[in-house]
Motif scaffolding. Sequence first.
Motif, PDB file in Angstrom:
ATOM      1  N   PRO A 190       0.805  -1.354  -0.019  1.00 47.39           N
ATOM      2  CA  PRO A 190       0.009  -0.041   0.129  1.00 47.39           C
ATOM      3  C   PRO A 190       0.790   1.186  -0.042  1.00 47.39           C
ATOM      4  O   PRO A 190       1.904   1.380   0.599  1.00 47.39           O
ATOM      5  CB  PRO A 190      -0.854  -0.015   1.309  1.00 47.39           C
ATOM      6  CG  PRO A 190      -0.914  -1.373   1.624  1.00 47.39           C
ATOM      7  CD  PRO A 190       0.505  -2.277   1.031  1.00 47.39           C
ATOM      8  N   GLU A 191       0.383   2.134  -0.737  1.00 48.65           N
ATOM      9  CA  GLU A 191       0.939   3.551  -0.732  1.00 48.65           C
ATOM     10  C   GLU A 191       1.117   3.983   0.594  1.00 48.65           C
ATOM     11  O   GLU A 191       0.072   4.221   1.404  1.00 48.65           O
ATOM     12  CB  GLU A 191       0.199   4.370  -1.793  1.00 48.65           C
ATOM     13  CG  GLU A 191       1.152   5.581  -2.011  1.00 48.65           C
ATOM     14  CD  GLU A 191       0.381   6.602  -2.985  1.00 48.65           C
ATOM     15  OE1 GLU A 191       0.523   7.859  -3.052  1.00 48.65           O
ATOM     16  OE2 GLU A 191      -0.194   5.979  -3.794  1.00 48.65           O
TER      17      GLU A 191
ATOM     18  N   TYR B 246       6.156   4.423   7.212  1.00 49.50           N
ATOM     19  CA  TYR B 246       5.999   4.290   8.449  1.00 49.50           C
ATOM     20  C   TYR B 246       6.868   2.965   8.960  1.00 49.50           C
ATOM     21  O   TYR B 246       7.013   2.730   9.951  1.00 49.50           O
ATOM     22  CB  TYR B 246       4.681   4.143   8.975  1.00 49.50           C
ATOM     23  CG  TYR B 246       3.969   5.359   8.893  1.00 49.50           C
ATOM     24  CD1 TYR B 246       4.046   6.342   9.675  1.00 49.50           C
ATOM     25  CD2 TYR B 246       3.369   5.685   7.504  1.00 49.50           C
ATOM     26  CE1 TYR B 246       3.489   7.658   9.805  1.00 49.50           C
ATOM     27  CE2 TYR B 246       2.435   6.903   7.440  1.00 49.50           C
ATOM     28  CZ  TYR B 246       2.773   7.967   8.501  1.00 49.50           C
ATOM     29  OH  TYR B 246       1.954   9.040   8.416  1.00 49.50           O
ATOM     30  N   PHE B 247       7.080   2.117   7.794  1.00 49.86           N
ATOM     31  CA  PHE B 247       7.585   0.655   8.225  1.00 49.86           C
ATOM     32  C   PHE B 247       8.758   0.582   7.117  1.00 49.86           C
ATOM     33  O   PHE B 247       8.950   1.098   6.093  1.00 49.86           O
ATOM     34  CB  PHE B 247       6.567  -0.403   7.936  1.00 49.86           C
ATOM     35  CG  PHE B 247       5.348  -0.284   8.830  1.00 49.86           C
ATOM     36  CD1 PHE B 247       5.677  -0.940  10.147  1.00 49.86           C
ATOM     37  CD2 PHE B 247       4.190   0.531   8.443  1.00 49.86           C
ATOM     38  CE1 PHE B 247       4.327  -0.837  10.874  1.00 49.86           C
ATOM     39  CE2 PHE B 247       3.348   0.479   9.374  1.00 49.86           C
ATOM     40  CZ  PHE B 247       3.357  -0.293  10.455  1.00 49.86           C
TER      41      PHE B 247
ATOM     42  N   ILE C 286      -3.664   9.508   2.323  1.00 55.20           N
ATOM     43  CA  ILE C 286      -3.055   8.308   2.226  1.00 55.20           C
ATOM     44  C   ILE C 286      -4.207   7.648   1.406  1.00 55.20           C
ATOM     45  O   ILE C 286      -5.305   7.853   1.283  1.00 55.20           O
ATOM     46  CB  ILE C 286      -2.860   7.490   3.551  1.00 55.20           C
ATOM     47  CG1 ILE C 286      -3.922   7.690   4.446  1.00 55.20           C
ATOM     48  CG2 ILE C 286      -1.741   8.205   4.053  1.00 55.20           C
ATOM     49  CD1 ILE C 286      -3.812   6.506   5.596  1.00 55.20           C
ATOM     50  N   THR C 287      -3.876   6.594   0.808  1.00 54.64           N
ATOM     51  CA  THR C 287      -4.735   5.755  -0.010  1.00 54.64           C
ATOM     52  C   THR C 287      -5.773   5.366   0.900  1.00 54.64           C
ATOM     53  O   THR C 287      -5.388   4.944   2.112  1.00 54.64           O
ATOM     54  CB  THR C 287      -4.173   4.789  -0.957  1.00 54.64           C
ATOM     55  OG1 THR C 287      -3.550   3.903  -0.216  1.00 54.64           O
ATOM     56  CG2 THR C 287      -2.921   5.337  -1.758  1.00 54.64           C
TER      57      THR C 287
ATOM     58  N   PHE D 274      -4.434   1.854   2.183  1.00 55.62           N
ATOM     59  CA  PHE D 274      -3.386   1.936   3.279  1.00 55.62           C
ATOM     60  C   PHE D 274      -4.065   2.470   4.508  1.00 55.62           C
ATOM     61  O   PHE D 274      -3.864   1.909   5.660  1.00 55.62           O
ATOM     62  CB  PHE D 274      -2.193   3.171   2.947  1.00 55.62           C
ATOM     63  CG  PHE D 274      -1.225   3.093   3.959  1.00 55.62           C
ATOM     64  CD1 PHE D 274      -0.649   2.025   4.529  1.00 55.62           C
ATOM     65  CD2 PHE D 274      -0.903   4.195   4.681  1.00 55.62           C
ATOM     66  CE1 PHE D 274       0.468   2.060   5.415  1.00 55.62           C
ATOM     67  CE2 PHE D 274       0.136   4.291   5.483  1.00 55.62           C
ATOM     68  CZ  PHE D 274       0.786   3.028   5.995  1.00 55.62           C
ATOM     69  N   ALA D 275      -5.102   3.311   4.446  1.00 62.30           N
ATOM     70  CA  ALA D 275      -6.026   3.394   5.568  1.00 62.30           C
ATOM     71  C   ALA D 275      -6.626   2.221   6.172  1.00 62.30           C
ATOM     72  O   ALA D 275      -6.671   2.030   7.323  1.00 62.30           O
ATOM     73  CB  ALA D 275      -7.070   4.374   5.222  1.00 62.30           C
ATOM     74  N   SER D 276      -7.149   1.251   5.254  1.00 61.52           N
ATOM     75  CA  SER D 276      -7.812   0.249   6.020  1.00 61.52           C
ATOM     76  C   SER D 276      -6.712  -0.917   6.306  1.00 61.52           C
ATOM     77  O   SER D 276      -7.070  -1.337   7.327  1.00 61.52           O
ATOM     78  CB  SER D 276      -8.568  -0.772   4.694  1.00 61.52           C
ATOM     79  OG  SER D 276      -9.538  -0.166   3.950  1.00 61.52           O
TER      80      SER D 276
END
Length: 119
Positions: free
Chosen positions: A12-13, A18-19, A102-103, A106-108
């Motif tokens: 995910p974008e 963050y990781f 954010i996409t 990515f939010a999901s």
Amino acid sequence: MSYDQFLRFIFPEGMFDYFELSDFKEKSDRVEIYFEEKNIHPKEYATDNLESKGFYEQVRMQDYPMRGRNCLLFIKKRRWFNHSTGKYVSRNWKLVAEGTLITTEFASFLKALDRLSRS
């Protein structure tokens, strides 16, 4: 296309903001991918004195299959000791999802990560 660009295409974008990828294991029936949260202080604690104290227990998530194999993501969320309050803190993924561009994917992902880490 570089290795980094390729990974950013698959995941995910925003994930690599963050990781970081810490390990990859190819098994006969599955692929295991390991991520650790970067040591970047959460914005909501910008004025506090934070010290990284490692990670919470690893969270396991199922992702899309790769090359006909199950894909498992193992994710470690970082925790910090807040010397200003005397408490441990971690990134509030709901704030990240709501407060940034954010996409949806990515939010999901962030919401699922938050839900799994609380169970």
